[in-house]
Design a protein around this motif. Structure first.
Motif, short mmCIF file in Angstrom:
data_model
loop_
_atom_site.label_atom_id
_atom_site.label_comp_id
_atom_site.label_asym_id
_atom_site.label_seq_id
_atom_site.Cartn_x
_atom_site.Cartn_y
_atom_site.Cartn_z
N HIS A 1 0.83 -1.22 0.00
CA HIS A 1 0.00 0.00 0.00
C HIS A 1 0.85 1.26 0.00
N ASP A 2 1.89 1.24 -0.84
CA ASP A 2 2.74 2.42 -1.06
C ASP A 2 3.47 2.89 0.20
N ARG A 3 3.76 1.98 1.11
CA ARG A 3 4.52 2.37 2.31
C ARG A 3 5.37 1.18 2.76
N PRO A 4 6.49 1.46 3.43
CA PRO A 4 7.36 0.37 3.89
C PRO A 4 6.74 -0.36 5.07
N GLY A 5 7.01 -1.64 5.12
CA GLY A 5 6.53 -2.47 6.21
C GLY A 5 7.37 -3.71 6.36
N TYR A 6 6.94 -4.62 7.22
CA TYR A 6 7.70 -5.84 7.50
C TYR A 6 6.72 -7.00 7.68
N ARG A 7 7.17 -8.18 7.31
CA ARG A 7 6.32 -9.35 7.44
C ARG A 7 7.15 -10.55 7.86
N CYS A 8 6.47 -11.54 8.45
CA CYS A 8 7.10 -12.80 8.78
C CYS A 8 6.15 -13.92 8.40
N ARG B 1 0.68 -23.89 10.60
CA ARG B 1 1.63 -22.76 10.56
C ARG B 1 0.95 -21.50 11.07
N PRO B 2 1.64 -20.72 11.92
CA PRO B 2 1.04 -19.48 12.42
C PRO B 2 0.71 -18.52 11.28
N LYS B 3 -0.23 -17.70 11.51
CA LYS B 3 -0.65 -16.73 10.50
C LYS B 3 0.46 -15.73 10.21
N THR B 4 0.61 -15.36 8.94
CA THR B 4 1.64 -14.40 8.55
C THR B 4 1.40 -13.06 9.25
N ILE B 5 2.48 -12.47 9.75
CA ILE B 5 2.41 -11.19 10.46
C ILE B 5 2.80 -10.07 9.50
N TYR B 6 1.99 -9.04 9.43
CA TYR B 6 2.28 -7.84 8.64
C TYR B 6 2.30 -6.65 9.58
N LEU B 7 3.34 -5.82 9.47
CA LEU B 7 3.45 -4.63 10.31
C LEU B 7 3.91 -3.46 9.47
N ARG B 8 3.34 -2.30 9.72
CA ARG B 8 3.75 -1.07 9.02
C ARG B 8 4.92 -0.43 9.75
N GLU B 9 5.85 0.10 8.96
CA GLU B 9 7.03 0.71 9.56
C GLU B 9 6.68 1.94 10.37
N ASP B 10 5.77 2.77 9.88
CA ASP B 10 5.44 3.99 10.61
C ASP B 10 4.80 3.69 11.95
N ALA C 1 20.69 -3.11 19.32
CA ALA C 1 19.38 -3.57 19.77
C ALA C 1 18.57 -4.13 18.62
N ILE C 2 17.57 -4.94 18.97
CA ILE C 2 16.62 -5.45 17.99
C ILE C 2 15.21 -5.24 18.54
N VAL C 3 14.25 -5.10 17.64
CA VAL C 3 12.86 -4.90 18.00
C VAL C 3 12.14 -6.23 17.80
N VAL C 4 11.48 -6.71 18.83
CA VAL C 4 10.75 -7.98 18.77
C VAL C 4 9.26 -7.67 18.66
N CYS C 5 8.62 -8.28 17.66
CA CYS C 5 7.23 -7.97 17.36
C CYS C 5 6.39 -9.23 17.26
N ASP C 6 5.09 -9.05 17.46
CA ASP C 6 4.13 -10.10 17.16
C ASP C 6 3.00 -9.48 16.34
N SER C 7 1.90 -10.17 16.21
CA SER C 7 0.81 -9.66 15.36
C SER C 7 0.21 -8.37 15.89
N GLU C 8 0.43 -8.05 17.17
CA GLU C 8 -0.12 -6.84 17.76
C GLU C 8 0.84 -5.65 17.64
N GLY C 9 2.09 -5.92 17.24
CA GLY C 9 3.06 -4.85 17.11
C GLY C 9 4.29 -5.10 17.94
N VAL C 10 4.95 -4.02 18.36
CA VAL C 10 6.19 -4.13 19.11
C VAL C 10 5.89 -4.67 20.50
N THR C 11 6.67 -5.66 20.93
CA THR C 11 6.53 -6.21 22.28
C THR C 11 7.69 -5.79 23.18
N ARG C 12 8.91 -5.74 22.65
CA ARG C 12 10.04 -5.35 23.49
C ARG C 12 11.23 -4.99 22.61
#
Length: 465
Positions: A367-374, A388-397, A433-444
């Motif tokens: 959708h014309d914006r950067p993001g990340y998926r697993c 298999r767990p559902k694919t996770i999509y997260l927007r960078e912003d 550092a690294i950002v750890v995420c799940d389907s809800e977003g950043v966790t830690r």
């Protein structure tokens, strides 16, 4: 009138004269008859480069022959050269042959010239039972005959010898590694190995150790190779311009530039490929010796090694890239070009990991914006795995918003402010550092300092919920 000594064909006369005319009962150390035990001699030397095999085998064999003199005959000799004492007997070529001979009943006893040459640590105790089951004795000079572990004195002696043998190995390793660390850091000395692509070895003068210099050894150092050095300079320039490592490899192959294994096949016999690969380019771009500094110990020599790498204080050889450019090249994240020619940039590329499967999340434009998926290891080349767990999509912003809001000093910026994204990404990389995420977003955020955020540094694994 001068007494004369008749010389026989085998030199007995000269030997009698040197020995003071006292004939030994058996010059070879074995019995003069075929009676007694049948012994198999075992010896070992750890290196063939710094030790003379003939000399080492000779003195060990002589010690064994003196031990069994008059008690039997050595009927077989087994000697491992270039083998560490820490290798188990089954892993040593000659020792394995000796074990086969013992199993076939070919000998009555084994004799060694020195305990440390045959055993290390608890090797003897672990093998003693096997030898005993086959009715074979083990003779050591330290026990002046066969070993009997039923004797408390022998048990104590063998424990001491095993610990001493292990200590000798550890002490030698520590001294060698400490000396090499000092030579690299304080003297910038080249310590061997293959020269990096772009360099060649040249003479660096007389060896500082007088004994080594007497034997003709000289120091070496790295010097730019006029053929390959320009390619290394070009690779760093391309990387600093934002080119990907795969693109650099493709360009080198297209131009017909010979890869390291083709330039120096003698030192790259383990390489079978004849073309540039992404991995080859990555290794070159990450080699700090191109800055002119000598670097040693980047990879730990042992799994529990805590010694830090050695970096020479001064320049040890001509540099192909400045330190500033080298460090800048390590921070480059290549821009991705879409099919329409537009460049897609991901500020958090390589910094986001999945909290479900622990994989690094892929950069994904949607959708014309950067993001990340697993996709949790799934690829379109195979069918999805059941459960298999559902694919996770997260927007960078959204990720930038959560991270900035957590530290409280950037949440008044526009969510689309690219400068803020760069600041957050720079802080993450600077602190490792690294950002750890799940389907809800950043966790830690794991292993993070964030010292520049108002002086408020969160603890490791700080929660961002």
């Amino acid at each position: 009138m001068m007494a004369s000594v008749a010389l026989t064909d085998d030199g007995d006369g000269l030997e009698l004269w040197v020995a003071g005319k006292r004939r030994l009962t058996d010059r070879t150390g074995g019995s003069s008859t075929s009676t007694g035990l049948r012994f198999a001699f075992y010896g070992r030397t750890s290196t063939v480069r710094h030790q003379d095999r003939t000399t080492s085998q000779g003195w060990q064999r002589e010690a064994a022959e003196l031990l069994v003199a008059g008690r039997g005959t050595i009927v077989g000799s087994f000697f491992d050269a270039g083998c560490s004492r820490r290798v188990q007997w089954k892993g040593r070529r000659q020792a394995a042959r000796l074990l086969d001979l013992v199993a076939d009943g070919g000998v009555d006893a084994i004799v060694v010239g020195e305990y440390e040459r045959a055993f290390s640590g608890t090797q003897f105790q672990s093998m003693y039972g096997w030898f005993a089951r086959h009715g074979v004795q083990v003779w050591l000079p330290e026990t002046d005959g066969p070993v009997d572990l039923g004797d408390p004195d022998h048990r104590a002696l063998l424990s001491l010898l095993g610990a001493q043998s292990q200590r000798e190995v550890l002490r030698a390793r520590h001294r060698v590694l400490a000396a090499m660390h000092n030579q690299a850091a304080q003297q910038g000395r080249y310590l061997g190995g293959r020269p990096p692509y772009g360099y060649r070895l040249v003479d660096a003068g007389r060896h500082p150790n007088q004994d080594q210099a007497h034997w003709g050894r000289r120091l070496q150092q790295l010097a730019p190779d006029p053929v390959t050095a320009p390619h290394v300079v070009w690779m760093f320039a391309e990387r600093l311009a934002g080119r990907s490592r795969s693109r650099i490899a493709r360009e080198l192959n297209a131009r017909g530039v010979p890869c390291p294994s083709k330039v120096d096949p003698g030192r790259n016999r383990h390489r079978t490929g004849g073309a540039w690969t992404l991995r080859t380019v990555a290794v070159i771009l990450a080699n700090p010796r191109y800055t002119g500094r000598q670097v040693w110990g980047r990879r730990p020599t042992t799994p529990d090694s805590s010694r830090s790498p050695a970096v020479s204080r001064d320049l040890a050889h001509p540099a192909l890239v400045s330190e500033e450019d080298f460090l800048a090249a390590q921070q480059v994240r290549s821009a991705r070009t879409a099919q329409d020619g537009a460049i897609r940039r991901y500020a958090l590329a390589g910094l986001v990991r999945c909290g479900v499967c622990a994989r690094r999340m892929d950069s994904h434009w949607v959708h014309d914006r950067p993001g990340y998926r697993c996709r949790h290891g799934h690829s379109s080349a195979r069918q999805p795995a059941t459960g298999r767990p559902k694919t996770i999509y997260l927007r960078e912003d959204h990720l930038i918003d959560r991270i900035a809001a957590h530290f409280g000093d950037l949440d008044d910026h526009d969510a689309r402010d690219h400068a803020r994204a760069r600041v957050v990404a720079a802080e993450l990389r600077a602190t490792g550092a690294i950002v750890v995420c799940d389907s809800e977003g950043v966790t830690r955020v794991s292993e993070c300092g964030f010292s520049s955020y108002g002086g408020r540094a969160p603890k490791t694994n700080a929660s961002l919920k």
